[in-house]
Scaffold this motif. Structure first.
Motif, PDB file in Angstrom:
ATOM      1  N   ASN A 133       8.466  -5.099  -4.427  1.00  0.00           N
ATOM      2  CA  ASN A 133       7.113  -4.585  -4.698  1.00  0.00           C
ATOM      3  C   ASN A 133       6.034  -5.408  -4.006  1.00  0.00           C
ATOM      4  O   ASN A 133       5.047  -5.808  -4.615  1.00  0.00           O
ATOM      5  N   GLY A 156       0.817  -1.214   0.000  1.00  0.00           N
ATOM      6  CA  GLY A 156       0.000   0.000   0.000  1.00  0.00           C
ATOM      7  C   GLY A 156       0.848   1.259   0.000  1.00  0.00           C
ATOM      8  O   GLY A 156       2.061   1.213  -0.184  1.00  0.00           O
ATOM      9  N   GLY A 198      10.199  -1.632  -2.268  1.00  0.00           N
ATOM     10  CA  GLY A 198       9.103  -1.441  -3.212  1.00  0.00           C
ATOM     11  C   GLY A 198       7.807  -1.914  -2.575  1.00  0.00           C
ATOM     12  O   GLY A 198       7.785  -2.913  -1.849  1.00  0.00           O
ATOM     13  N   SER A 199       6.751  -1.143  -2.833  1.00  0.00           N
ATOM     14  CA  SER A 199       5.449  -1.504  -2.290  1.00  0.00           C
ATOM     15  C   SER A 199       4.516  -1.781  -3.463  1.00  0.00           C
ATOM     16  O   SER A 199       4.941  -1.746  -4.619  1.00  0.00           O
ATOM     17  N   CYS A 200       3.278  -2.091  -3.180  1.00  0.00           N
ATOM     18  CA  CYS A 200       2.331  -2.295  -4.286  1.00  0.00           C
ATOM     19  C   CYS A 200       0.910  -2.076  -3.818  1.00  0.00           C
ATOM     20  O   CYS A 200       0.620  -2.106  -2.632  1.00  0.00           O
ATOM     21  N   ARG A 201       0.072  -1.793  -4.769  1.00  0.00           N
ATOM     22  CA  ARG A 201      -1.368  -1.800  -4.509  1.00  0.00           C
ATOM     23  C   ARG A 201      -1.904  -3.054  -5.195  1.00  0.00           C
ATOM     24  O   ARG A 201      -2.096  -3.085  -6.402  1.00  0.00           O
TER      25      ARG A 201
END
Lengths: 420, 420
Positions: free
Chosen positions: B44, B12, B77-80
Motif C-alpha cells: 500500500n 495514487g 497495493g497503492s495508497c492516497r
C-alpha cells in the motif's frame, strides 16, 4: 423451387455480433444463387419493408461482408417495432405483401429476440392467412439470453465475456486502493428481466475471496439488510467488496431499485442507474467510500472483447437460416444445441417458431447460489464455455476497423408513401 | 558504490499499466545486483514503508514478474497518502529513516503522479535535511496525463485507447437504433481537472458525421444553450448524437455539472455522475430518448485493451529509474521524449523532480476545436500515436490470466508499531 429474392432485417437492441449473423445470411445466400436471387436488407428492420426502404446487399464487396463478422451494432439499422396481430394491423400486413410482391421476395430472414420471433411467425403464416407464399426463418439474437429451446442466444456470450473481464480487471483496481480509499465498487449491467449477464460476472471469481463478492439478480428479491451485511462482512474479511448488479434488481414487491428514487435539481424523477442508488445506500448505512460504473451500451457493443464462440455461433445461425430456407422450411429458427460431451461442443438445431415466439427463458434458480449473491457450479458450467476464445477485430492507428458498407438503396417500385 | 537494498512503491490511483513499470523496476534491479541488493515493495505505497510492511520481491518467480506487464491494478497495493513537509511531519520522516536504516535501503523508487513526485522529492532530500543517504527516483504514472516535461504519462495511453475504442463501438450501437429508439448517448470519462481522456475519444472520429459529436472538457466552461443547440443540430443532421463528457465538466463559475444536483429519495445529495445529469437535461429540453454510461474504474483497469505503446513506455520508465539510480542519480524522473520524426518514435529522457513536483500540465487550448466541442488536428497528432498497438494479456477459459504474486512479507526488524 422458383428462384425468389430474399429479405433480411435486424430487430430490437443490437449486439456485438448481430452483424456476424448478417454476414452468415448474406454469404450463404450468395452460395445459393440457384434458389435465392437478390438479398435485400431492410433499413431499420421491418420498417424498411413497410416503407420500401431496401438495401441491395449484392452491391457490397466480399470483403465488406466479411468485415461484418467483426463489426458491432446493426449495419442495416435496427428498430423497436412490433407488428400486431392480423386483425388489428391488416393494413401493415397488406403493405408488406405489396412490397414483397413488388420485389419478388419469397424468403424472409428476421434477426432478433422474442418479439421479433413473434413478428417472424406472423410473416411465416402469410401464405395461409393472406395467400402470399413466403418462407420466414428467424435468426436468434439477444444479449438477454432469454429465447427458449436454443442453448444460448448469439450476442449473450460476448456481453458475458465483457462483463466477466471488466469485473476481474476493476476488482484488481479496487483491491489496490482499498487500504486508504475506495472499499466498495458497484458495477451495473444489463438485464431488465433476467440476471444472465450479471451471472456471467461470476465467472471472474476463481477463489472464494475473489470478486465479484455480491451479485444482485432480478430473480432474487432485494433484501437490504442481508445485502448490507454481506457487503460489510466482505469488506471486513477481504478489505473491499465488488458488487455486480443487474439493472432489473428489484424488491419483493417488484419495485426496481433503479426507480427507488433519485430526483434531479428540477424535481424530475431520474431514470435508470441502480448502481448509484446502491453505492449511496452503502455510503449512508456503512460509511464506506465507493465508486460505481454503468456500462450500458458499452457492454453490448464491445466487439473488441467478443467471445470467439459467440461470433462463430452468430455466424452459424445466419448461414443455417438460409440453408433452412433453401431446404424449403418455414416458421423455424436455427438453435445452438450443446453437445453432451465433456469438452464443450455445439451444433445447429432447429426450433419451430410457434414454440419460440413470446416465450421467455428464465435463468434456472439452480444457477444462483443459496444465499442469492452468487452463481453455483452448475451456473458456471453453463456459462463458462460461452465466453471461450478471443476474436479480435483488425486495428489501424490504434483503433478497430469496422465494415463500411455502401448501403445502396433498391429503386422503389411503389409510388405511394407508407407512414409507420 | 556500496551495495544497498531498494524500496519500490505504487502511489495514487492505479492504471492498467502501473504494474508494467513495477516489472521494469524489478527486472532492472535483478540485472544490477552488484549495486542493488534486495528490492522491497511497500504494501500500500508509502504506508508500507511507514509501517514496516515490506514485501520481498526476490521471492517472486521470473514468470510472475513478467506477468505484471499484463496485469492491471497495483500489485503491491497503492495508497492516497501525501507526506507533508519536514516541519509538519518530522515524525514521519524520522520513521521512514528508521525503517530504511533497519533494512539497509539506499534506493527509493516511487511510482505515481504529481503528489507522489512531491513525496519523492522530499525523500531525495533526506541526506541533506536529515543526514540519511538515499537516492530517490520517481517513476511517472497517471491516467490524468498531467505531469510536466514528459511527453505523456504512462497509464494515459491505455485509458485513451479504451475511451476511443468504446466510443467508436457504442456509436455504432446508437446509430443502429436511432430511427425508433435512443437518439442521444452520453459517455462519462475520468478527468477532474483536465480533459485529456475525453479528448482521446475524439480519435474515434474519422469523418465529420462520426461520433463523438460533442466532447465536454473541464477546460471549456459549459454553456447549456450552445450544448443543447449542438446536440439538437447533430440529431437533426446525423440522426443521433454521441456525447463524451469529462467528469470535471463545469460551468463558468466553476460548479461541476456532476454536482448540479441529484438527490436521492432520502434527500441526500448524490455524488458523481455527470452523464445522467446531461442525459436528463437533453430529455427535458429536447425530448430525445437517451442512454448513458459511466466507465469509472473500468476505463483505467482495462488492461485487455491497453495500448502497446503505453505498456512499452510504462515498462521502460521502470527500467530507466533503476538505471538512473545505478548511475548515481537522485531527485530525477525518467520521461518519455517524443522524437521529432514524422513517424512516431520516443526515447527516455530525464527531468529534475524539482520541476515535476506539484506542477500540473494543462491540455493546450490549441488541442480543442474553436467551438469547444471537439479536438483539433494538433490534438489528434499528439494523441493518436499514444494509443498505437494492441498488447493482449493471455487468456484461459475466456478470461485474462493475471499475475499471482506470493507477496512474501519481509521480517520486521523494528518492534514498535507506527500508526499512520
Amino acid at each position: 423451387m422458383a428462384r425468389k429474392n430474399a429479405f433480411y432485417a435486424q430487430s430490437g437492441g443490437v449486439t456485438a455480433v448481430i452483424n456476424a449473423s448478417a454476414a452468415g445470411v448474406i454469404e450463404a445466400a450468395r452460395d445459393n444463387k440457384a434458389t435465392i436471387g437478390k438479398l435485400y436488407a431492410g433499413r431499420n428492420g421491418i420498417i424498411g419493408a413497410l416503407t420500401e426502404d431496401l438495401i441491395d446487399t449484392s452491391k457490397e464487396s466480399k470483403s465488406a461482408i466479411a468485415a461484418l463478422k467483426h463489426t458491432p451494432g446493426g449495419a442495416f439499422g435496427s428498430c423497436r417495432y412490433k407488428l400486431k396481430d392480423l386483425e388489428s394491423s391488416r393494413r401493415e400486413y397488406e403493405r408488406l405483401i405489396e412490397v414483397f410482391k413488388a420485389h419478388d421476395i419469397g424468403y424472409f430472414f428476421y434477426n432478433g429476440g422474442g418479439d421479433s420471433a413473434d413478428t417472424c411467425l406472423k410473416i411465416s403464416q402469410l401464405s395461409k392467412t393472406m395467400g402470399y407464399p413466403i418462407q420466414a426463418i428467424h435468426v436468434p439474437k439477444t444479449v438477454d439470453n432469454d429465447l427458449p429451446i436454443t442453448d444460448v442466444c448469439p450476442g449473450f456470450g460476448s456481453v458475458a465475456k465483457y462483463t466477466a473481464v471488466s469485473c476481474r480487471e476493476a476488482a484488481l483496481d479496487v483491491a489496490s486502493m482499498c487500504a486508504t480509499s475506495t472499499k466498495v465498487f458497484v458495477m451495473e449491467v444489463m438485464g431488465r428481466h433476467a440476471g444472465w449477464i450479471a451471472a456471467a460476472a461470476g465467472l471472474a471469481k476463481d477463489k472464494p475471496e475473489d470478486a465479484p463478492h455480491v451479485i444482485l439478480f432480478p430473480e432474487i428479491a432485494f433484501d437490504q439488510k442481508a445485502f448490507l451485511k454481506k457487503v460489510d462482512d466482505t469488506v471486513k474479511k477481504v478489505g473491499y467488496c465488488v458488487i455486480v448488479v443487474s439493472e432489473g434488481a428489484r424488491t419483493a414487491d417488484g419495485t426496481f431499485l433503479a426507480d427507488a428514487g433519485t430526483t434531479d435539481a428540477f424535481g424530475h424523477k431520474q431514470l435508470g442507474g441502480v448502481a448509484p442508488v446502491l453505492a449511496q445506500m452503502v455510503k449512508n448505512e456503512l460509511g464506506y467510500k465507493y465508486h460505481w460504473a454503468v456500462s450500458d451500451y458499452l457492454q453490448r457493443a464491445a466487439r473488441h472483447i467478443a467471445s470467439a464462440t459467440d461470433v462463430d455461433q452468430a455466424y452459424a445461425v445466419g448461414r443455417a437460416a438460409v440453408e433452412f430456407a433453401v431446404a424449403g422450411k418455414n416458421a423455424v429458427m436455427p438453435t445452438i444445441e450443446r453437445k453432451k460431451t465433456k469438452k464443450y461442443g455445439w451444433t445447429i438445431g432447429e426450433a419451430p417458431l410457434k414454440k419460440v415466439a413470446n416465450v421467455e427463458k428464465k435463468m434456472p434458480r439452480k444457477f444462483i447460489s443459496k444465499d442469492g449473491f452468487g452463481i453455483t457450479p452448475a451456473g458456471r458450467a453453463y456459462l463458462e464455455p460461452l465466453i471461450g476464445g478471443e476474436s479480435y477485430p483488425p486495428y489501424k492507428n490504434g483503433l478497430p476497423q469496422f465494415a463500411e458498407l455502401k448501403l445502396t438503396p433498391v429503386a422503389k417500385k411503389l409510388n405511394d408513401h407508407f407512414e409507420v
